[in-house]
Design a protein around this motif. Structure first.
Motif, PDB file in Angstrom:
ATOM      1  N   THR A   1      33.078   7.889  11.351  1.00 23.11           N
ATOM      2  CA  THR A   1      33.626   7.458  12.631  1.00 23.11           C
ATOM      3  C   THR A   1      32.689   7.698  13.806  1.00 23.11           C
ATOM      4  OG1 THR A   1      34.785   9.570  12.820  1.00 23.11           O
ATOM      5  CG2 THR A   1      36.029   7.709  11.928  1.00 23.11           C
TER       6      THR A   1
ATOM      7  N   ARG B   1      40.132  -3.030   3.412  1.00 21.58           N
ATOM      8  CA  ARG B   1      41.424  -2.760   2.792  1.00 21.58           C
ATOM      9  C   ARG B   1      41.304  -3.033   1.307  1.00 21.58           C
ATOM     10  NH1 ARG B   1      42.101  -0.473   6.881  1.00 21.58           N
ATOM     11  NH2 ARG B   1      43.450  -1.016   8.582  1.00 21.58           N
TER      12      ARG B   1
ATOM     13  N   GLU C   1      36.490  -3.511   8.977  1.00 24.03           N
ATOM     14  CA  GLU C   1      37.631  -2.769   8.439  1.00 24.03           C
ATOM     15  C   GLU C   1      37.807  -3.218   7.001  1.00 24.03           C
ATOM     16  OE1 GLU C   1      40.949  -3.729  10.940  1.00 24.03           O
ATOM     17  OE2 GLU C   1      40.331  -2.312  12.488  1.00 24.03           O
TER      18      GLU C   1
ATOM     19  N   THR D   1      37.619 -12.616   7.966  1.00 24.09           N
ATOM     20  CA  THR D   1      37.830 -11.702   6.851  1.00 24.09           C
ATOM     21  C   THR D   1      37.357 -12.378   5.569  1.00 24.09           C
ATOM     22  OG1 THR D   1      39.761 -10.736   7.937  1.00 24.09           O
ATOM     23  CG2 THR D   1      39.576 -10.401   5.555  1.00 24.09           C
TER      24      THR D   1
ATOM     25  N   LEU E   1      32.119   0.920  14.746  1.00 24.57           N
ATOM     26  CA  LEU E   1      32.886   0.258  13.693  1.00 24.57           C
ATOM     27  C   LEU E   1      32.530  -1.223  13.669  1.00 24.57           C
ATOM     28  CD1 LEU E   1      35.115   0.918  11.609  1.00 24.57           C
ATOM     29  CD2 LEU E   1      36.762   0.197  13.323  1.00 24.57           C
TER      30      LEU E   1
ATOM     31  N   GLU F   1      41.429   1.178   1.916  1.00 29.86           N
ATOM     32  CA  GLU F   1      40.474   1.995   2.653  1.00 29.86           C
ATOM     33  C   GLU F   1      39.648   2.937   1.802  1.00 29.86           C
ATOM     34  OE1 GLU F   1      42.582   4.009   5.723  1.00 29.86           O
ATOM     35  OE2 GLU F   1      42.854   2.188   6.899  1.00 29.86           O
TER      36      GLU F   1
END
Length: 127
Positions: free
Chosen positions: A4, A13, A11, A66, A8, A15
């Motif tokens: 972190t 998924r 993202e 995505t 960033l 995670e």
């Protein structure tokens, strides 16, 4: 797991864990979303390439888009060891070729690079 302290870029998924059913050849979907303001290149690697087939294993993600990856187990998989996956995501120029991604992954500055680690786990009967 995401570092972190860095900017960033994407993202992912799921995670941290990929759950595989070992009773039959199975597959897991992984989605990577570009949350940066730049085009992102990505490469996914595994510690056990003979057990998993990743499609696509590299490519580009435009701003706000995505991509969905599919990770399949080999038909002879009977147990998982400490199998891991590493997704390298990094900022790329617009005219970057897919054949240049491997080189760029190694040479991109840390502030324009994000690494995500995923662990393969066996799907238990409770999951």
């Amino acid at each position: 797991m995401v570092d972190t302290a860095k900017k960033l870029l994407v993202e992912v998924r799921p995670e941290s864990e990929l759950l595989f059913n070992l009773k039959t050849p199975s597959s897991v979907k992984v989605s990577i979303k570009n949350v940066s303001a730049e085009t992102i290149g990505y490469i996914i690697k595994t510690t056990n390439p003979k057990t998993y087939l990743v499609k696509p294993n590299k490519g580009f993600i435009l701003v706000g888009e995505t991509v969905e990856l599919e990770i399949k187990t080999a038909s002879e998989t009977t147990k998982l060891g400490a199998d891991k996956f590493l997704i390298d995501a990094f900022v790329v120029a617009e005219k970057t070729q897919e054949s240049d991604l491997q080189t760029l992954a190694k040479s991109t500055p840390a502030d324009q690079h994000q690494s995500i680690k995923l662990q393969a786990k066996e799907l238990s009967s409770e999951d």
